[in-house]
Design a protein around this motif. Structure first.
Motif, PDB file in Angstrom:
ATOM      1  N   GLY A 111       9.089   5.816   0.900  1.00  0.00           N
ATOM      2  CA  GLY A 111       9.708   4.629   0.324  1.00  0.00           C
ATOM      3  C   GLY A 111      10.346   3.742   1.376  1.00  0.00           C
ATOM      4  N   LEU A 114       9.338   0.187   1.795  1.00  0.00           N
ATOM      5  CA  LEU A 114       9.715  -0.792   0.772  1.00  0.00           C
ATOM      6  C   LEU A 114      11.111  -1.371   1.026  1.00  0.00           C
ATOM      7  N   SER A 151       5.651  -0.675 -11.684  1.00  0.00           N
ATOM      8  CA  SER A 151       6.392  -0.670 -10.413  1.00  0.00           C
ATOM      9  C   SER A 151       7.406   0.470 -10.394  1.00  0.00           C
ATOM     10  N   ALA A 154       5.607   3.548  -9.753  1.00  0.00           N
ATOM     11  CA  ALA A 154       5.078   3.635  -8.390  1.00  0.00           C
ATOM     12  C   ALA A 154       6.151   3.994  -7.360  1.00  0.00           C
ATOM     13  N   LEU A 155       7.411   4.007  -7.770  1.00  0.00           N
ATOM     14  CA  LEU A 155       8.472   4.366  -6.810  1.00  0.00           C
ATOM     15  C   LEU A 155       8.327   5.829  -6.408  1.00  0.00           C
ATOM     16  N   ARG A 160      12.756   7.096  -8.008  1.00  0.00           N
ATOM     17  CA  ARG A 160      12.539   6.794  -9.428  1.00  0.00           C
ATOM     18  C   ARG A 160      13.538   7.532 -10.325  1.00  0.00           C
ATOM     19  N   ALA A 197      13.649  -1.020  -3.325  1.00  0.00           N
ATOM     20  CA  ALA A 197      12.207  -0.743  -3.369  1.00  0.00           C
ATOM     21  C   ALA A 197      11.567  -1.376  -4.602  1.00  0.00           C
ATOM     22  N   LEU A 198      12.269  -1.304  -5.744  1.00  0.00           N
ATOM     23  CA  LEU A 198      11.735  -1.936  -6.962  1.00  0.00           C
ATOM     24  C   LEU A 198      11.639  -3.447  -6.754  1.00  0.00           C
ATOM     25  N   LEU A 201       8.610  -4.237  -4.692  1.00  0.00           N
ATOM     26  CA  LEU A 201       7.335  -4.109  -5.409  1.00  0.00           C
ATOM     27  C   LEU A 201       7.094  -5.291  -6.353  1.00  0.00           C
ATOM     28  N   HIS A 205       4.741 -10.533  -6.834  1.00  0.00           N
ATOM     29  CA  HIS A 205       4.203 -10.997  -8.107  1.00  0.00           C
ATOM     30  C   HIS A 205       5.090 -12.082  -8.741  1.00  0.00           C
TER      31      HIS A 205
END
Lengths: 210, 80
Positions: A111, A114, A151, A154-155, A160, A197-198, A201, A205
């Motif tokens: 991580g 990120l 997302s 995906a952590l 997560r 990190a979130l 991600l 977008h």
């Protein structure tokens, strides 16, 4: 002379009448009531365990374990929360137990990639820019909701789980630390990394909007 | 003057109101003149809100409980 009701029965008087009725049937061992409880609450519990565990098989196992624990603990349910809330907490605990006991998964990324990067002088290596509409308007779109959930999925697991407990389940730092066998300071550090990190991600977008 | 790296390091404490007043003042001075840090802080907070909203909505529209799982739970209850 009337008998004084047991303490648990006094507390469950605060429950809505439909929950009190099913609780009485459950305590009487009514098989149909158990099935109704599973059908009414199972889907929500499954969405919780899926979030924590990723694997569908593990998520379903955890829901099964959660219901079996709940059935055993019915006499101790004091009605201080709704049945759904009580089952939700049991599902979270079952998912955490599954995480502890399941075979180790293949090594995942740490991580670190990120987390934000900085130049030697302390400035951002890649300056952040704001998200169109604050990102929240984009949440009206189904694809954004999917993106956010994907997302989180995906952590890295260690990020997560802390993010889910603190930000989604809204457990406090000390309770999270206790549940995960960590210090409160370690929870804080990991939560900050997980949030960063979130953000990383979602950023590509949401910069231009969806 | 606080650097961007230091600001990001203590961002969670700032957002949670856990910084002592003096450090909070350093933060706010930096934010007043650093648009990338303002953008970083806003998007950090928005990521938390988006995560909460997306998960809460998922719970309001839960998936259907698989029939075989209902059966498995009922069978396991009988077996105990």
């Amino acid at each position: 002379m009337s008998q004084v009701p047991p303490e648990a029965d006094l507390a469950t008087q605060d429950l809505p009448s439909d929950e009190r009725a099913i609780l009485e049937r459950l305590r009487a061992g009514d098989a149909a009531a158990f099935e109704q409880l599973v059908r009414d609450h199972g889907g929500r519990m499954l969405s919780v365990t899926r979030r924590f565990l990723g694997s569908e098989e593990d998520a379903q196992d955890a829901v099964q374990e959660a219901f079996l624990s709940a059935f055993k603990a019915l006499d101790r349910f004091e009605g201080q929360s709704r049945l759904g809330t009580w089952l939700h907490r049991i599902a979270v605990n079952a998912a955490l137990m599954k995480l502890r006991t399941r075979k180790s998964r293949p090594a995942e990324h740490s991580g670190d990639e990120l987390l934000p990067k900085f130049l030697e002088d302390g400035h951002h290596a890649t300056p952040a820019s704001e998200w169109r509409d604050g990102g929240l308007a984009a949440l009206e779109k189904a694809e954004t909701k999917d993106l956010v959930r994907r997302s989180i999925d995906a952590l890295p697991e260690s990020y997560r789980i802390v993010l889910l407990l603190r930000d989604i389940e809204e457990r406090d730092t000390d309770e999270t630390a206790k549940l995960l066998g960590m210090t409160s300071n370690a929870v804080k550090t990991r939560l900050h990394r997980a949030r960063q990190a979130l953000r990383a991600l979602l950023d590509p977008h949401l910069r231009g909007g969806l | 003057m606080l650097s961007c790296r230091e600001l990001v390091e203590f961002l969670m404490e700032y957002c949670d109101g856990e910084l002592p007043p003096e450090q909070r003042e350093y933060f706010e001075k930096h934010l007043a003149c650093c648009p990338p840090c303002v953008a970083y802080m806003k998007t950090y907070q928005q990521a938390i809100c988006l995560g909460k909203s997306a998960c809460q909505e998922e719970e309001q529209k839960p998936p259907k409980m698989p029939e075989e799982l209902v059966r498995a739970i009922m069978a396991a209850r009988q077996a105990k």
